[in-house]
Design a protein around this motif. Structure first.
Motif, short mmCIF file in Angstrom:
data_model
loop_
_atom_site.label_atom_id
_atom_site.label_comp_id
_atom_site.label_asym_id
_atom_site.label_seq_id
_atom_site.Cartn_x
_atom_site.Cartn_y
_atom_site.Cartn_z
N UNK A 1 0.81 -1.22 0.00
CA UNK A 1 0.00 0.00 0.00
C UNK A 1 0.84 1.27 0.00
N UNK A 2 2.15 1.15 -0.26
CA UNK A 2 3.03 2.31 -0.20
C UNK A 2 3.64 2.61 -1.57
N UNK A 3 4.04 3.88 -1.73
CA UNK A 3 4.69 4.33 -2.96
C UNK A 3 5.98 5.05 -2.59
N UNK A 4 7.11 4.64 -3.18
CA UNK A 4 8.41 5.21 -2.86
C UNK A 4 9.05 5.81 -4.09
N UNK A 5 9.46 7.07 -4.04
CA UNK A 5 10.31 7.61 -5.13
C UNK A 5 11.62 6.83 -5.16
N UNK A 6 12.11 6.50 -6.34
CA UNK A 6 13.32 5.69 -6.44
C UNK A 6 14.42 6.46 -7.15
N UNK A 7 15.66 6.07 -6.88
CA UNK A 7 16.82 6.68 -7.52
C UNK A 7 17.96 5.68 -7.51
N UNK A 8 18.97 5.96 -8.29
CA UNK A 8 20.11 5.05 -8.44
C UNK A 8 20.72 4.71 -7.08
N UNK A 9 21.06 3.44 -6.92
CA UNK A 9 21.74 2.98 -5.71
C UNK A 9 20.85 2.28 -4.72
N UNK A 10 19.55 2.32 -4.92
CA UNK A 10 18.63 1.65 -4.00
C UNK A 10 18.48 0.18 -4.39
N UNK A 11 18.46 -0.68 -3.40
CA UNK A 11 18.16 -2.09 -3.62
C UNK A 11 16.99 -2.48 -2.72
N UNK A 12 15.98 -3.08 -3.31
CA UNK A 12 14.81 -3.54 -2.57
C UNK A 12 14.83 -5.07 -2.50
N UNK A 13 14.54 -5.58 -1.32
CA UNK A 13 14.41 -7.03 -1.11
C UNK A 13 12.91 -7.34 -0.99
N UNK A 14 12.40 -8.16 -1.92
CA UNK A 14 10.98 -8.46 -1.99
C UNK A 14 10.77 -9.93 -1.60
N UNK A 15 10.20 -10.20 -0.43
CA UNK A 15 9.97 -11.59 -0.03
C UNK A 15 8.86 -12.25 -0.87
N UNK A 16 8.75 -13.54 -0.74
CA UNK A 16 7.67 -14.27 -1.41
C UNK A 16 6.32 -13.75 -0.95
N UNK A 17 5.42 -13.51 -1.92
CA UNK A 17 4.06 -13.10 -1.61
C UNK A 17 3.82 -11.62 -1.50
N UNK A 18 4.88 -10.80 -1.53
CA UNK A 18 4.72 -9.35 -1.43
C UNK A 18 4.44 -8.78 -2.82
N UNK A 19 3.44 -7.89 -2.91
CA UNK A 19 3.02 -7.33 -4.21
C UNK A 19 3.76 -6.02 -4.48
#
Length: 288
Positions: A55-73
């Motif tokens: 339910x969240x929105x994040x502005x993104x930029x170079x250098x960010x890494x996101x870890x997305x577990x199983x089941x997360x949309x």
């Protein structure tokens, strides 16, 4: 939690041999909002835009890494549908829980527990900032090995994935698993929490300095180190993120939303919003 319209299944992406997949993808508006039955590490290499997670929105930029577990949309989106902005280019590293279990057997218990939580619906998504370019180097090499298919590529892929997991874990939790300079890191997370709870007020570095006991200069260094942004940019992104959520989920007037996220001037809100998103608030709402 909003249910995704699509489930990306591992059988479509992962080979039976390596149990992982790596690509370098230019994000667009065609990929649907989705969940998946594998773990995903997403590294922003170029461009700007937004990352919609749950339910969240994040502005993104170079250098960010996101870890997305199983089941997360989630889904990445460019700032605008047209060509006026540079779309985000993201390295995606996908791997099956079976491979995570295999690799965790070579790691210390804290990392074993970390990987298990990513596959067991007990961990939330998180992000880290690649301050020295170490993650980018690993991602480039992973992508190269994935496309080379040379002798030993599978072993190299697994070794590089293990290196990626450990590197991200250290950035998140510290070299010893409990946090390098643990007291400072914990204290700074409390500063972040304070900003995210009070973004609608006139939050200043001087105020944060009084609360934390650190000087304004040291706080600026910590913001750059932990978020990849200055304090001013971080605060503005939090405010714009919340305003995007309100524009999407309510019918409130733009002037009301501007006030609710901490802007006393509609002109300054419009300027900051367009600078961050690439559209005016009204145009952003219409694009939805």
């Amino acid at each position: 939690m909003k249910q995704p319209d699509n489930l990306f299944e591992k059988n479509h992406f992962l080979s039976n041999n390596s149990l992982m997949f790596v690509n370098r993808f230019t994000e667009d508006f065609n990929v649907p909002y989705h969940a998946h039955d594998f773990i995903e590490y997403c590294y922003v290499a170029e461009g700007t835009g937004f990352h919609h997670i749950e339910q969240e929105t994040f502005p993104i930029h170079k250098g960010q890494l996101y870890v997305i577990p199983i089941g997360v949309s989630h889904v990445f989106r460019p700032s605008t549908p047209g060509r006026s902005s540079k779309p985000p280019i993201v390295y995606n590293c996908l791997f099956d829980m079976q491979l995570a279990t295999l690799l965790s057997g070579l790691q210390e218990q804290p990392i074993q527990e970390h990987l298990s939580s990513l596959g067991g619906n007990t961990s939330s998504y998180f992000s880290v900032f690649d301050r020295v370019g170490e993650i980018e180097r690993i991602m480039i090499q992973l992508n190269k090995e994935m496309n080379t298919n040379a002798i030993g590529s599978q072993a190299m892929l697994h070794a590089l994935l293990s290196q990626l997991i450990v590197t991200v874990y250290r950035l998140k939790y510290g070299d010893n698993g409990r946090g390098a300079a643990e007291e400072e890191t914990t204290g700074f997370h409390q500063v972040i929490d304070y900003v995210e709870q009070n973004f609608h007020t006139t939050v200043t570095l001087d105020e944060l300095s009084r609360i934390s006991g650190w000087s304004a200069r040291h706080l600026q260094r910590l913001f750059t180190q932990h978020t990849g942004q200055s304090f001013g940019s971080f605060l503005q992104n939090v405010r714009i993120q919340r305003s995007c959520e309100m524009l999407r989920s309510t019918t409130h007037k733009v002037s009301y939303i501007a006030e609710q996220v901490g802007y006393r001037s509609i002109d300054s809100f419009n300027e900051a919003f367009k600078k961050t998103v690439g559209l005016t608030p009204t145009a952003f709402r219409k694009s939805l």
